[in-house]
Enzyme design. Structure first.
Site, PDB file in Angstrom:
ATOM      1  N   ASP A 176       0.836  -1.202   0.000  1.00 57.12           N
ATOM      2  CA  ASP A 176       0.000   0.000   0.000  1.00 57.12           C
ATOM      3  C   ASP A 176       0.870   1.251   0.000  1.00 57.12           C
ATOM      4  O   ASP A 176       1.974   1.246  -0.561  1.00 57.12           O
ATOM      5  CB  ASP A 176      -0.928  -0.057   1.235  1.00 57.12           C
ATOM      6  CG  ASP A 176      -2.264   0.623   0.990  1.00 57.12           C
ATOM      7  OD1 ASP A 176      -2.264   1.825   0.701  1.00 57.12           O
ATOM      8  OD2 ASP A 176      -3.308  -0.046   1.098  1.00 57.12           O
ATOM      9  N   HIS A 248      -3.794   6.072   3.286  1.00 56.26           N
ATOM     10  CA  HIS A 248      -4.465   4.851   2.826  1.00 56.26           C
ATOM     11  C   HIS A 248      -3.861   3.586   3.433  1.00 56.26           C
ATOM     12  O   HIS A 248      -4.582   2.710   3.941  1.00 56.26           O
ATOM     13  CB  HIS A 248      -4.352   4.842   1.301  1.00 56.26           C
ATOM     14  CG  HIS A 248      -5.160   3.813   0.593  1.00 56.26           C
ATOM     15  ND1 HIS A 248      -4.657   2.570   0.272  1.00 56.26           N
ATOM     16  CD2 HIS A 248      -6.420   3.846   0.102  1.00 56.26           C
ATOM     17  CE1 HIS A 248      -5.589   1.892  -0.382  1.00 56.26           C
ATOM     18  NE2 HIS A 248      -6.670   2.638  -0.497  1.00 56.26           N
ATOM     19  N   SER A 577     -11.270  -0.577  -1.125  1.00 56.79           N
ATOM     20  CA  SER A 577      -9.991  -0.612  -0.400  1.00 56.79           C
ATOM     21  C   SER A 577     -10.182  -0.891   1.069  1.00 56.79           C
ATOM     22  O   SER A 577      -9.292  -1.437   1.718  1.00 56.79           O
ATOM     23  CB  SER A 577      -9.295   0.742  -0.488  1.00 56.79           C
ATOM     24  OG  SER A 577      -8.625   0.865  -1.688  1.00 56.79           O
TER      25      SER A 577
END
Ligand SMILES: *[C@@H]1O[C@H](CO)[C@@H](O)[C@H](O)[C@H]1NC(C)=O
Ligand SMILES: *[C@@H]1O[C@H](CO)[C@@H](O)[C@H](O)[C@H]1NC(C)=O
Length: 818
Positions: A176, A248, A577
């Site tokens: 990620d 994220h 996600s």
């Protein structure tokens, strides 16, 4: 190839949203568009019948409990100077036996109202007064911050958590944007030492001082990135280290394996204990995504390294832009194949390009593909118009509420810019007003900023046909809410038809309950049919992916916008996600519970135990259409981790099966070599096993494609008994659509040896001339094997080859003009 995160950014609209085909879709179900005032009391009362009636039944008229009274900010009678005066007067008006106690709290920031101890009849009386939005009994709640463990049924007392020791020592590789290691979600308190067989490393440096027993590996892969941008990255905007400067990766890592953190929350929203799915699992962070994208070369290097390091599960909330690339052009598919060879399960997000069909990515059969759905928690923020009508919206606004009620309301299209572009709004028209901005065009949170710069005080983001009833709670910088298209149209009409329109926005905080029902599949969740191989049903499962609270970077604000000066430990965001790391964490738990199971067996357990009925007993809704969701949208259904612990039967597969699959889709030995790498070349002609069709792969779900109106298709499957009982008898049950006959042989499977595998054949016959219309090119059914204890379910999707559908529609058009 450049890849993107499969996140719905808090800040912006995804670029492909304009391609969404929503024009013909039926309108949605999330909110009640135009509930008259009195009816809304009634509905709220209906939601809490037990609290109101229980004391009736017991005859305890004088028993009191705490009620939270939500009032309308705009409906305060003028004679009261302050809300507090109004509340006190409400209490004085009640019958005095017993006398209502003092107000416990008055709420004036995110919600407006007060709490007080009342009898049920006093509460009912308050309900009937004008200006009261709801009267809700206070409840003892378990701490609900992350809340998805509760929604998934995970509990310390029984089921998957205690039976897996919270995935102690299982390593989840998170590929990620890196990780922010100082967050409390990554505390290693209580964890044993790093597993001795762990081979990964921690790339430390000035920006990333150390790993610990929770984050046991951290690496950064940027060679492909720097090569693509043609120069070294700008280290003032991102960190050339495993440190997450985007947010994220910290969010996904803490969702999968975050430790329990007390008193977490996003401002006043979702406050309580936050925890990941697998609290004792270890995290290895592989930073593959940079400010300008995630590159194949870096992804492949990271997957390679993760496998070498000894991760057990790989979680990848990243996917290709647009349609899924062919397997041999897709670094994620290629890397995941290598992972499967080494017994590593790869769980990926399906993408956020819904609700158009064929949009799911990461769809290789050796990948677990995850779509996104809602949970039973909302962040409501209602619009109250001057005429008293109330429209439900959602918001994560956390500042002071609007100063005053009945503020003048304008439509941005009448003030220079319907989308509220910064600098385009006419100050003389918006100053001191609430501005209705259309969704689309620019970043959602930016609209409020544009309104503020022009002197406006509040913002209503109004959906258009483009986004229908899809509501995303944003952490707005000014008092703002988002409403669906139905409400938006009524609000715009009200502005046009009223000489002096006014409105208020009431923030109702965090609400958990069965209205609206959950789960529902998010409109943005990418869906099938499978763009590459129609015979493999994708996505595989759905999991929580809307308004998910988890850890955040300290480098940028919760909206990732430059205009956002805030820094938060936790953030609430949405996307497939967010769904993927839930399933990655669950897979880690299952792996710990069943260390000998292959990745395919773990995936089968998650799929065949998934459910399709929501928390009010109805088929799960697709927010993309407002209708019942289908297997092309939710795959096998919503994950049910406690049932996955004991699935009864599994559909197992190994690398040879995947090679046979590649042969069946027409790959030659050269293309297959890309996947097998160091092994000797494969000759499909002599390969064993060999599949008659890609649909013969031992997949735990079915997608049947008929070539003609009278086609017959048969698939073989092998199921392995993993239940505790060696002697088990499973009987089949079928659901067939009216246009297709489905049969199974044998219809009973009698197991008698440990670990035994048995084969069955399922046959689908298209019945000619029945209902095969162009508007319904697909029909659905299912098969369930049950031994009385376990039910092993597989969805069946059936379609007719597209050309055939066109034929049907062309000769029907003569008789049935639409
Ligand atoms: C769900 O949909 C199926 C297929 O249309 C139908 O047979 C079933 O009755 C529905 N279940 C519920 C609970 O509505
Ligand atoms: C069951 O089968 C699997 C896969 O073939 C194998 O790895 C495992 O050891 C077997 N277990 C038993 C108890 O035979």
């Amino acid at each position: 190839m450049r890849l993107r995160f499969t996140i719905i950014p808090n800040s912006g609209e995804k670029p492909e949203s304009s391609e969404r085909r929503r024009a013909e879709m039926k309108r949605g179900m999330t909110i009640l568009p135009s509930v008259p005032f009195v009816l809304s009391f009634f509905l709220i009362l209906c939601l809490f019948p037990s609290a109101i009636s229980s004391s009736d039944q017991l005859g305890l008229e004088s028993e009191t409990k705490t009620f939270i009274v939500h009032v309308s900010l705009s409906q305060k009678p003028l004679m009261f100077q302050t809300h507090h005066h109004w509340y006190a007067s409400i209490l004085r008006s009640l019958p005095h036996s017993p006398r209502p106690s003092q107000i416990l709290y008055t709420y004036q920031h995110a919600v407006t109202g007060f709490s007080v101890r009342l009898t049920h009849s006093q509460a009912a009386q308050i309900h009937r007064l004008p200006g009261i939005l709801s009267v809700i009994p206070d409840q003892i709640r378990h701490l609900h911050t992350t809340h998805t463990p509760q929604f998934l049924g995970l509990a310390d007392a029984s089921g998957l958590w205690p039976n897996s020791d919270y995935a102690d020592d299982v390593v989840i590789g998170i590929l990620d944007t890196g990780i922010w290691p100082e967050r409390s979600s990554f505390s290693d308190s209580g964890l044993s030492s790093v597993p001795s067989d762990w081979k990964g490393i921690c790339e430390t440096g000035p920006s990333f001082p150390a790993c610990n027993k929770k984050i046991i590996g951290a690496r950064a892969f940027y060679k492909g990135y720097e090569a693509a941008i043609g120069r070294p990255m700008d280290e003032s905007v991102e960190s050339k280290s495993p440190r997450d400067t985007e947010g994220h990766g910290t969010h996904t890592a803490s969702t999968a394996a975050g430790a329990a953190v007390k008193n977490a929350g996003f401002y006043q929203y979702a406050v309580g204990e936050a925890r990941g799915m697998a609290t004792k699992a270890r995290i290895a962070a592989y930073k593959i995504c940079w400010s300008r994208g995630c590159f194949d070369s870096d992804i492949l290097a990271a997957m390679d390294q993760a496998i070498a390091d000894g991760v057990h599960v790989i979680s990848l909330s990243v996917g290709a832009n647009g349609y899924a690339p062919p397997y041999d052009h897709d670094s994620i598919a290629i890397g995941a194949f290598g992972a499967a060879q080494k017994g590593v399960l790869v769980s990926c997000s399906a993408g956020n390009s819904g609700p158009s069909p064929y949009t799911a990515v990461n769809i290789a059969p050796w990948i677990l593909t995850v779509g996104a759905s809602t949970i039973d928690r909302e962040f409501p923020a209602d619009v109250i118009l001057g005429d008293g009508r109330i429209f439900g919206g959602v918001s994560l606004y956390s500042g002071n509420p609007l100063d005053g009620s009945d503020l003048p309301l304008v439509y941005a299209a009448d003030c220079g810019s319907r989308y509220c572009y910064t600098g385009w709004l006419d100050s003389s028209k918006v100053a001191g007003k609430i501005v209705v901005c259309d969704r689309g065009g620019n970043a959602r949170v930016e609209k409020g900023n544009a309104v503020q710069i022009a002197g406006g005080v509040g913002m209503i983001m109004a959906n258009t046909a483009e986004s229908g009833e899809e509501l995303i709670a944003d952490s707005h910088l000014i008092p703002a809410t988002m409403v669906g298209q139905i409400a938006a149209d009524k609000i715009r009409d009200y502005i046009q038809s009223n000489p002096s329109p006014t409105a208020a926005i009431v923030f109702r905080g965090t609400v958990i309950g069965r209205s609206p029902a959950a789960p529902k599949v998010a409109a943005f969740s990418s869906r099938g049919p499978n763009h590459l191989t129609r015979e493999i049903l994708k996505p595989d499962v759905i999991a929580p992916g809307v308004n998910i609270l988890a850890g955040w970077t300290g480098f940028t604000g919760p909206t990732d916008l430059d205009i956002d000066p805030r820094r938060v430990d936790f953030n609430i965001i949405s996307g497939t996600s967010m769904a993927c790391p839930h399933v990655s964490g669950l897979a880690a738990l299952l792996r710990k519970a069943h260390p000998s199971w292959s990745p395919a067996a773990l995936k089968s357990a998650l799929m065949t135990t998934a459910y399709n009925i929501d928390n009010v007993g109805k088929n799960i809704t697709d927010l993309g259409t407002g209708d019942k969701s289908t297997p092309f949208v939710h795959g096998s259904g919503h994950v049910d981790p406690n049932r996955a612990l004991d699935p009864g039967l599994v559909y197992d597969m190994g690398v040879n099966d995947y090679v046979a699959f590649l042969c069946a889709v027409g790959y030659d030995s050269k293309r297959i070599e890309i996947f097998l790498r160091d092994q000797s070349p494969v000759d499909c002609a002599t390969q064993s096993p060999s599949l008659a069709s890609p649909g013969d792969l031992n997949y735990p779900s079915f997608s049947v494609v008929f070539e003609s109106e009278t086609d017959v298709v048969s698939y073989k499957r092998v199921v392995t008994n993993v239940g505790s009982s060696v002697d088990a008898i499973y009987e089949s049950k079928l659901w067939s659509p009216s246009t297709v006959e489905i049969s199974v042989s044998p219809s009973k499977l009698v197991f008698s040896a440990p670990n035994q595998s048995l084969e069955y054949t399922i046959t689908f016959s298209s019945r000619s001339g029945k209902d095969l219309t162009a508007t319904e090119p697909a029909v659905f059914g299912g098969i369930e094997w049950s031994d009385g204890t376990h039910s092993v379910r597989s969805p069946i999707a059936i379609s007719w080859r597209q050309s055939f559908v066109y034929d049907i529609s062309s000769y029907q058009s003569g008789s049935n003009v639409e």
